[in-house]
Design a protein around this motif. Structure first.
Motif, PDB file in Angstrom:
ATOM      1  N   SER A  64      -7.679  10.402   1.738  1.00  0.00           N
ATOM      2  CA  SER A  64      -9.004   9.985   2.182  1.00  0.00           C
ATOM      3  C   SER A  64      -8.921   9.275   3.532  1.00  0.00           C
ATOM      4  CB  SER A  64      -9.640   9.053   1.156  1.00  0.00           C
ATOM      5  OG  SER A  64      -8.985   7.792   1.165  1.00  0.00           O
TER       6      SER A  64
ATOM      7  N   PHE B 283       0.832  -1.200   0.000  1.00  0.00           N
ATOM      8  CA  PHE B 283       0.000   0.000   0.000  1.00  0.00           C
ATOM      9  C   PHE B 283       0.868   1.251   0.000  1.00  0.00           C
ATOM     10  CE2 PHE B 283      -1.905   3.264   2.814  1.00  0.00           C
ATOM     11  CZ  PHE B 283      -2.886   3.715   1.947  1.00  0.00           C
ATOM     12  N   ASP B 284       0.568   2.172  -0.897  1.00  0.00           N
ATOM     13  CA  ASP B 284       1.279   3.444  -0.987  1.00  0.00           C
ATOM     14  C   ASP B 284       0.275   4.555  -0.726  1.00  0.00           C
ATOM     15  OD1 ASP B 284       2.720   5.709  -1.551  1.00  0.00           O
ATOM     16  OD2 ASP B 284       3.577   4.959  -3.436  1.00  0.00           O
ATOM     17  N   PRO B 285       0.373   5.274   0.418  1.00  0.00           N
ATOM     18  CA  PRO B 285      -0.619   6.309   0.743  1.00  0.00           C
ATOM     19  C   PRO B 285      -0.616   7.492  -0.219  1.00  0.00           C
ATOM     20  CG  PRO B 285       1.192   6.347   2.306  1.00  0.00           C
ATOM     21  CD  PRO B 285       1.388   5.120   1.473  1.00  0.00           C
TER      22      PRO B 285
ATOM     23  N   TYR C 288     -10.455   5.804  -4.339  1.00  0.00           N
ATOM     24  CA  TYR C 288     -10.288   6.694  -3.200  1.00  0.00           C
ATOM     25  C   TYR C 288      -9.038   7.539  -3.415  1.00  0.00           C
ATOM     26  CZ  TYR C 288     -13.714   3.689  -0.925  1.00  0.00           C
ATOM     27  OH  TYR C 288     -14.848   2.993  -0.613  1.00  0.00           O
TER      28      TYR C 288
ATOM     29  N   LEU D 219      -5.704   2.651   6.378  1.00  0.00           N
ATOM     30  CA  LEU D 219      -4.733   1.657   5.918  1.00  0.00           C
ATOM     31  C   LEU D 219      -3.311   2.015   6.332  1.00  0.00           C
ATOM     32  CD1 LEU D 219      -6.070   0.779   2.347  1.00  0.00           C
ATOM     33  CD2 LEU D 219      -6.231  -0.579   4.434  1.00  0.00           C
ATOM     34  N   SER D 220      -3.016   3.299   6.534  1.00  0.00           N
ATOM     35  CA  SER D 220      -1.674   3.692   6.962  1.00  0.00           C
ATOM     36  C   SER D 220      -1.364   3.175   8.362  1.00  0.00           C
ATOM     37  CB  SER D 220      -1.530   5.222   6.929  1.00  0.00           C
ATOM     38  OG  SER D 220      -1.664   5.706   5.613  1.00  0.00           O
TER      39      SER D 220
ATOM     40  N   PRO E 109      -5.793  10.049  -2.633  1.00  0.00           N
ATOM     41  CA  PRO E 109      -4.856  10.178  -1.499  1.00  0.00           C
ATOM     42  C   PRO E 109      -5.378  11.201  -0.487  1.00  0.00           C
ATOM     43  CG  PRO E 109      -3.676  10.203  -3.585  1.00  0.00           C
ATOM     44  CD  PRO E 109      -5.129  10.283  -3.926  1.00  0.00           C
TER      45      PRO E 109
ATOM     46  N   HIS F 176      -7.282   5.946   3.251  1.00  0.00           N
ATOM     47  CA  HIS F 176      -5.818   5.983   3.293  1.00  0.00           C
ATOM     48  C   HIS F 176      -5.318   6.129   4.723  1.00  0.00           C
ATOM     49  CE1 HIS F 176      -6.315   6.577  -1.010  1.00  0.00           C
ATOM     50  NE2 HIS F 176      -4.996   6.475  -1.184  1.00  0.00           N
ATOM     51  N   ARG F 177      -5.985   6.968   5.515  1.00  0.00           N
ATOM     52  CA  ARG F 177      -5.580   7.127   6.914  1.00  0.00           C
ATOM     53  C   ARG F 177      -5.705   5.803   7.659  1.00  0.00           C
ATOM     54  NH1 ARG F 177      -9.610  11.236   8.994  1.00  0.00           N
ATOM     55  NH2 ARG F 177      -8.732  10.551  11.005  1.00  0.00           N
TER      56      ARG F 177
ATOM     57  N   LEU G 137      -6.346   4.617  -4.346  1.00  0.00           N
ATOM     58  CA  LEU G 137      -6.633   3.219  -4.035  1.00  0.00           C
ATOM     59  C   LEU G 137      -7.888   2.812  -4.797  1.00  0.00           C
ATOM     60  CD1 LEU G 137      -5.704   0.826  -2.143  1.00  0.00           C
ATOM     61  CD2 LEU G 137      -7.583   1.546  -0.649  1.00  0.00           C
TER      62      LEU G 137
ATOM     63  N   THR H 220     -13.167  11.815   0.762  1.00  0.00           N
ATOM     64  CA  THR H 220     -13.253  10.373   0.535  1.00  0.00           C
ATOM     65  C   THR H 220     -14.009  10.027  -0.737  1.00  0.00           C
ATOM     66  OG1 THR H 220     -13.215  10.056   2.931  1.00  0.00           O
ATOM     67  CG2 THR H 220     -13.942   8.195   1.596  1.00  0.00           C
TER      68      THR H 220
END
Length: 712
Positions: free
Chosen positions: A359, A322-324, A355, A365-366, A357, A362-363, A328, A383
């Protein structure tokens, strides 16, 4: 009117009021007075109230029933006058008992015309009760009215079936349901507990056994406040049904939620555990990705949330991280909601979701941990990329969402989102923990289903690559073949078939089934099919071919396999049939009769040490041969003989083109599709023109002329 009459006749008894009425709790005397103030009727209640028997009171002046007035008309005359003048009068008058005691009495008087014979004229009926009894009832009623109107404690009366009969406003406010919304409903519809029915059993014991309960703490929810856990102190007592009143249960309920916060938290914890138990039982019942996602959505609504979606991340390659900083992209595979439109339309609007960056996804999944977010303009803008969808989200009534990652075996599979309406409390810290557990269980089931689907695809691809796409088309034999793989819920098996044109003009028809499923079965099937095709061109006969295949199965480590081998010579019409534990050959004769051949031959391949045998048969021109595997005739709950009978019946009708007949037979025997791998091979045979008849035991008939195929 029941009363004592002159002549000694006695009426059936005193007046009985309707059961459950107030008069039933107050003794009532009934007497009748004529215009002259004489007693014309005397009920049993009058005897009890005044002490005079009917023989003493009837036809005598009623003045003896009252204290002597100082001047003017007596009380009896005044009662008659008021009844005749007003039509109805009520009031209090002192009366005198036969023993001389004087007490206050309440009267209701009214005239009755024609109650006696014509000579007697109008009679005034008087209903009399002791004043202290009336005062007692009035005081009790006033107290009960005040109690039900002003008491801050919940009061309730239930019937013997535990349905609401009466309750006060305080209890209605606690439940969040109007008083009228309670009446006639069962208590289980209003007081919803998570104690496995213990509170219900306590209520039932009070009603059935008369055992009162005092100060029992009960955790519950109500339909008026479905998201609020309450703790109530409940006292219950039986209603005895004295004097004909309805039996049932009375109760006092006090909201002690704030005082009993620990019990409330324990109740909530039990609900979360119960939800996890249901999730464990209902999620992952199949190895299908879409079904598993749907099960997760169904299990969380409506208790945990009002809407949910499950989405799988579309990685460029399986091990991608995963790359924030990058968008996605997900694929929505399940969604559902109990909210009114436009919520359902919003969830179904997209199959693929992007989604941006920054969103909330992303927060989440980070960190790899669930995240709770309030749905507002900022959330929608960050989002939801589409402006129209963002507006629909804000209008949908969703107040908060909880986003959780689907992580299995260290890899992010996707995300799941739970949403609650603005009318419900937002998600809490314990809810985050519950979402983490739900997502973890679902992610493992989804990953198992994904891996299984991948193995299924590999097995199916391998099997299709190893099966003949266009079997040989020998002279004098036309064939139609069908292969149906198992459903996604069942692993691919090792069924195979072949039609082999041999150099001397003969034709070999073969069908087999390798025990087991998946890639190993498909690989073993491929080896056997290739080996059988090579051996068929050089083997001296069916027995030798099966013996070689038996050795090959033992050498390869394959568990077991079955095989049916038919060698047909169109110049003579003779065939030899050899079977290694396979289902028998079915032959449809031109007249429609169906014959079964080879049903008692051989043991499965891989057993070893048992010689194989073959059987000769002379087949008529135009006969149709059916070779098949067990998926066609075996079904759960059905004996295989029933399946074979059904196949024979369908084969008897196979007079048309073989391609059409193959489809018809499959549709008739497998209307809902194949649950196991299925092979059906139909072959219509013809004899070569001018061919002779060879002895059945001769495996090498002469080639007299070049064959020319017949049209099917």
């Amino acid at each position: 009117m029941p009363s004592d009459q002159p002549g000694g006749e006695r009426a059936p008894g005193p007046i009985r009021s309707e059961p459950g009425s107030l008069l039933e709790h107050v003794p009532v005397a009934v007497l009748g007075l004529d215009a002259a103030g004489r007693v014309r009727y005397w009920g049993p209640g009058a005897q009890d109230l005044f002490g005079y028997p009917a023989a003493t009171a009837l036809a005598r002046p009623a003045a003896a029933l009252f204290p002597e007035p100082p001047d003017g008309p007596g009380p009896a005359e005044r009662l008659v006058e008021r009844a005749l003048a007003l039509g109805y009068w009520r009031g209090r008058v002192p009366v005198r008992h036969r023993d001389g005691t004087v007490f206050d009495c309440g009267f209701r008087v009214f005239p009755v015309t024609g109650a006696a014979d014509a000579a007697e004229g109008t009679v005034v009926i008087a209903l009399a009760s002791r004043g202290e009894e009336l005062d007692r009832v009035k005081t009790n009623l006033a107290f009960l009215d005040a109690l039900f109107e002003t008491c801050p404690i919940g009061l309730v009366m239930l019937d013997e079936d535990l349905r609401y009969v009466h309750l006060n406003q305080a209890l209605a406010d606690m439940d969040g349901v109007p008083v009228a919304g309670h009446l006639g409903r069962d208590t289980s519809e209003i007081m919803i507990t998570a104690d496995g029915g213990e509170f219900r059993r306590m209520l039932r014991a009070v009603a059935d056994e008369g055992r009162p309960l005092v100060g029992v703490l009960v955790g519950m929810r109500t339909p008026g406040r479905p998201d609020v856990d309450q703790v109530r102190s409940v006292s219950l007592f039986p209603l005895s049904g004295a004097a004909g009143t309805r039996p049932g249960v009375g109760g006092l309920l006090v909201d002690v939620t704030d005082r009993e916060r620990a019990l409330l938290e324990a109740t909530a914890a039990r609900r979360r555990l119960a939800l996890l138990d249901r999730a464990g039982a209902r999620i992952g019942t199949t190895l299908d990705v879409d079904t598993t996602a749907r099960e997760l959505v169904d299990v969380v609504m409506p208790e945990f949330c009002d809407g949910s979606v499950v989405e799988m991340v579309e990685w460029t390659y399986p091990s991608e991280a995963f790359d924030p900083a990058l968008p996605l992209i997900t694929r929505r595979i399940a969604s559902g909601t109990v909210l009114p439109p436009p919520a359902a339309e919003l969830l179904a609007a997209l199959d693929r979701v992007t989604y941006p960056p920054g969103s909330s996804i992303h927060r989440m999944l980070s960190t790899g941990r669930p995240l709770c977010v309030r749905v507002d303009e900022e959330f929608a803008a960050r989002t939801v990329g589409n402006r129209d969808l963002a507006r629909q989200l804000l209008d949908s009534g969703v107040g908060s969402v909880l986003i959780a990652p689907l992580i299995a075996r260290g890899h992010v599979q996707g995300i799941t989102v739970f949403g609650r309406s603005a009318a419900r409390p937002a998600f809490t810290g314990p809810d985050l923990g519950l979402a983490r557990e739900l997502a973890s269980r679902a992610a493992l089931c989804l990953d198992n289903a994904r891996l299984y689907s991948r193995v299924q695809d590999i097995s199916l691809t391998l099997q299709r690559a190893l099966l003949p796409t266009a079997p040989d088309a020998p002279a004098y034999v036309s064939a139609a073949h069908r292969y149906l793989p198992a459903s996604r819920a069942t692993e691919v098996g090792g069924d195979w078939y072949d039609v082999i044109a041999l150099p001397d003009g003969r034709v070999a028809l073969v069908v087999g089934d390798v025990m087991g499923h998946g890639v190993p079965a498909a690989a073993s099937m491929g080896r056997l099919r290739i080996t059988a095709r090579a051996l068929a061109r050089h083997s001296p006969g069916p027995e030798g071919l099966l013996a070689e295949l038996d050795a090959a199965v033992q050498d390869s480590g394959t568990e077991l396999a079955t095989c049916l081998y038919v060698l047909y010579d169109p110049r003579t019409g003779l065939a030899r049939i050899a079977s290694a534990g396979h289902l028998p050959l079915l032959v449809r004769h031109p007249d429609g009769t169906v014959e079964t051949l080879g049903q008692a031959l051989g043991v499965p391949l891989g057993v070893g040490g048992v010689p194989f045998r073959s059987a000769p048969a002379e087949l008529p021109d135009g006969a149709v041969l059916a070779l098949y595997t067990d998926g066609l005739v075996e079904a759960r709950g059905q004996d295989i003989d029933a399946g074979l009978d059904a196949l024979r019946a369908e084969l008897a009708r196979a007079a048309g083109p073989l391609e059409r007949e193959a489809d018809r037979i499959l549709e008739a025997l497998l209307p809902d599709g194949a649950t196991d791998d299925t092979v059906l091979l139909l072959a219509r045979i013809h004899r070569a023109p001018g061919g002779g008849r060879q002895a059945p035991d001769d495996p090498h008939p002469h080639q007299d002329q070049d064959p020319h195929p017949h049209e099917d």
